[in-house]
Design a protein around this motif. Sequence first.
Motif: not given
Length: 243
Positions: A33-56
């Motif tokens: 949900k909003e405010g939760d931390e999350i990890l993303l990979s684009n499968g091309k070498g990029l790993l990103v830590e982020g935070v969910i800011s909006d859920v539709g």
Amino acid sequence: MPCFYAPDMKIDDNVVAIAGPEHHHITHVFRRKEGDEILLSNGKGLLVEGVISDVGKKTLSIHIGKARVMQRSFPQIAIAFPLLKNKHDNMIIEKLTELGVKDFFPIVTERTVRKPSKNTVEKFIKVAIAAMKQCDNAFLPQIHNVKTLSELINEIEEFTPAVALEIGKHKNLADVVNNSKDKSICIIIGPEGGFDKGEIEYLQKEEINTFTLGNHILRAETAAISSVSQLVGFHLQNDPEYY
């Protein structure tokens, strides 16, 4: 932290929008949900830590924080494997994605039991994506179209092919690595029952490297995992940062 797939994500993005199956996975399976931390990979070498800011209902937005750009190490590893009954080839895709294999080459041989369908590669890609997410991998491997053995040998110029064989005297995989002059290696695994006589003669004619995995008869998926594990171990000895 669970990892999710965002193939269009770029290093300079401030916000990433997620829709489709990943939106469902994040909001309904993991119940983020909003405010939760999350990890993303684009499968091309990029790993990103982020935070969910909006859920539709159909999309969600993730505010990007810390990013890491990973580089593939060299030499790289590929695997050619037969389509297996009971879909045990899915295990090859799953486990070897975890081990960092770059390319997967499904093949059909004289003794291949299962024949390819129109969505065989698509299903393999889904398995690879799930495995990449499960182990926080920065890279999604490439799943190539199904080929015959001869088509494979003629199309993998960037790799040194090396075939696991049970019959006869062969080198150890370490010998193949030492003689490959730091070139990337493509391990070739045979089907249930092994390659037939004509295929072995073809491999000998083409002077393809052969190696043994020991004195026990291994299932195809076991041979694939064992051989790639050995290769990763060799590369880690030379480069502790091998990825």
